[in-house]
Design an enzyme around this catalytic site. Structure first.
Site, short mmCIF file in Angstrom:
data_model
loop_
_atom_site.label_atom_id
_atom_site.label_comp_id
_atom_site.label_asym_id
_atom_site.label_seq_id
_atom_site.Cartn_x
_atom_site.Cartn_y
_atom_site.Cartn_z
N GLY A 112 1.01 -1.17 -0.35
CA GLY A 112 -0.13 -0.23 0.09
C GLY A 112 0.58 1.55 -0.34
O GLY A 112 0.58 1.78 -0.57
N ASP A 136 4.58 -9.62 7.55
CA ASP A 136 4.58 -10.47 7.35
C ASP A 136 4.64 -11.30 5.71
O ASP A 136 4.93 -11.79 5.15
CB ASP A 136 2.69 -10.24 6.21
CG ASP A 136 1.26 -9.63 7.41
OD1 ASP A 136 0.33 -8.71 7.02
OD2 ASP A 136 1.77 -9.88 8.96
N ILE A 276 2.73 -8.77 19.94
CA ILE A 276 3.98 -8.74 20.33
C ILE A 276 4.69 -9.04 19.37
O ILE A 276 6.00 -8.87 19.25
CB ILE A 276 3.77 -10.40 21.12
CG1 ILE A 276 2.78 -9.98 22.97
CG2 ILE A 276 5.10 -10.37 21.66
CD1 ILE A 276 2.92 -10.90 23.93
O1 F6P Z 1 1.04 -5.42 7.72
C1 F6P Z 1 1.19 -6.74 9.38
C2 F6P Z 1 0.31 -7.01 10.39
O2 F6P Z 1 0.28 -6.63 11.17
C3 F6P Z 1 -0.73 -7.54 10.52
O3 F6P Z 1 -0.15 -9.33 10.35
C4 F6P Z 1 -2.43 -7.64 11.25
O4 F6P Z 1 -3.27 -7.86 10.79
C5 F6P Z 1 -2.36 -5.97 10.45
O5 F6P Z 1 -0.65 -5.60 10.33
C6 F6P Z 1 -2.78 -5.30 12.43
O6 F6P Z 1 -2.73 -4.24 11.89
P1 F6P Z 1 -3.12 -3.07 12.64
O7 F6P Z 1 -0.97 -2.72 13.50
O8 F6P Z 1 -2.65 -1.57 12.01
O9 F6P Z 1 -3.88 -3.50 14.15
#
Ligand code: F6P
Length: 347
Positions: A112, A136, A276
């Site tokens: 993004g 990820d 975490i």
């Molecule tokens: O993109 C990385 C990530 O940690 C994903 O694994 C997770 O679903 C998302 O970000 C969580 O986003 P936020 O920190 O905005 O809740």
């Protein structure tokens, strides 16, 4: 001491965007130090693209990046910006670039982030280079993203601890790891922890085939404790083998645990590792990869390149066209899938 070299850019900005990742600070540090080494000015942009729109910026020196290589998170903060998704928002962002005399921007984040950078560069005369940073590890054009190794080791350490108590109580544990759309982390961590089963978003799961049979096989082999690793975005197959009332709501891990309880008569415990996995001191791999990528990003801008992504491919680091990179889809590592199938299929 600045090197005596010619640069295609005089002043660049650096920002972090999207979900933060351990190692982002190391990348920011490398961008600042590599730029200053080449005699290029650096401007820190806080809170991702919204910082550019709002002029939330500051001039950076080596003092600003001292003692951050070992810190998780990002000193530049991060945020997701809906305004930047609009042409008007990007006009405001470019206005800041013009006021500051920015020739280039290094954007550290995920797909993004890169899509936003590309849109800005298409609409305005600014050079952009992306650095892949997300735990990820789901950016298709790069075999490695900053933060992945640290997040995996954090999850593995947590699961090893959970394993101890699961063995003592002869229980089943369901551990939910991050990965809303990508199962890379779940697959990698599942192999590293010897999981009984691993469920990922890319492959909707069937309870009997993907969970029950593996636990039954482990039981037949004399195991009295079991571990199921579930990515937070993993979903049941639409034609799942059981009615929906068996599977309550709740997280992906809770849904699997509900089925294990009702169908296998076990008493599972669910642990959602959550954020975490996003913090902590970056590992050596993340520090060195981030530093190399930050250096390469400055070199690309200094040599007049734009719309590039710094990627890890075939064991090395290079830069590729950002538009081409964004077309590449993330897929699970086929070798790891094959290995996991063997490791969890043995009876
Ligand atoms: O993109 C990385 C990530 O940690 C994903 O694994 C997770 O679903 C998302 O970000 C969580 O986003 P936020 O920190 O905005 O809740």
């Amino acid at each position: 001491m600045a090197a005596e070299v010619k640069n295609a850019v005089r002043r660049i900005g650096v920002l972090t965007s999207g979900g933060d990742a351990p190692g982002m600070n190391a990348a920011v540090r490398a961008v600042v130090r590599a730029a200053i080494y080449r005699g290029i000015d650096v401007v820190g942009i806080r809170r991702g693209w919204s910082g550019l729109i709002n002029g939330d910026v500051f001039h950076m020196t080596t003092a600003d990046v001292a003692h951050i290589i070992n810190r998780g998170g990002t000193i530049l903060y991060t945020a997701r910006s809906d305004e930047f998704r609009t042409v008007e928002g990007r006009k405001l962002a470019y206005r800041t670039c013009k006021l500051l005399g920015l020739d280039g921007i290094v954007a550290i984040g995920g797909d993004g982030t890169f899509a936003g950078a590309l849109a800005l560069a298409r609409e305005h005369p600014i050079s952009v280079v992306g650095i892949p940073g997300t735990i990820d590890n789901d950016i298709g054009c790069s075999h490695y993203c900053i933060g992945y190794d640290t997040a995996a080791n954090t999850a593995i350490e947590c699961i090893d601890r959970i394993r101890d108590t699961m063995q003592s109580h002869e229980r089943c544990s369901v551990i939910e790891v991050m990965g809303h759309r990508a199962g890379n982390l779940a697959l990698y961590v599942g192999i590293a922890t010897g999981a009984t089963a691993v469920l990922v978003p890319e492959e909707p799961w069937d309870f009997d085939e993907d969970v029950a049979e593996k636990i039954r096989a482990a039981r037949l082999a004399g195991r009295t404790n079991f571990m199921v690793v579930v990515a937070e975005g993993a979903k049941r197959k639409a034609d799942g083998s059981l009615d929906n009332e068996v599977v309550g709501g709740g997280s992906a891990g809770q849904q699997v645990a509900d089925m294990i309880r009702s169908e296998l008569g076990l008493d599972p415990r669910v642990t959602v590792l959550g954020h975490i996995q996003r913090g902590g001191a970056p590992s050596a791999r993340d520090r060195v990869t981030a530093t190399r990528m930050g250096y390469f990003a400055v070199e690309a801008l200094a040599n007049g390149k734009t719309n590039r992504v710094i990627v890890h491919q075939h064991g090395g680091i290079t830069d590729i066209d950002m538009e081409e990179g964004l077309k590449m889809q993330n897929t699970l590592n086929e070798d790891e899938k094959t290995v996991l199938k063997s490791m969890t299929g043995a009876v």
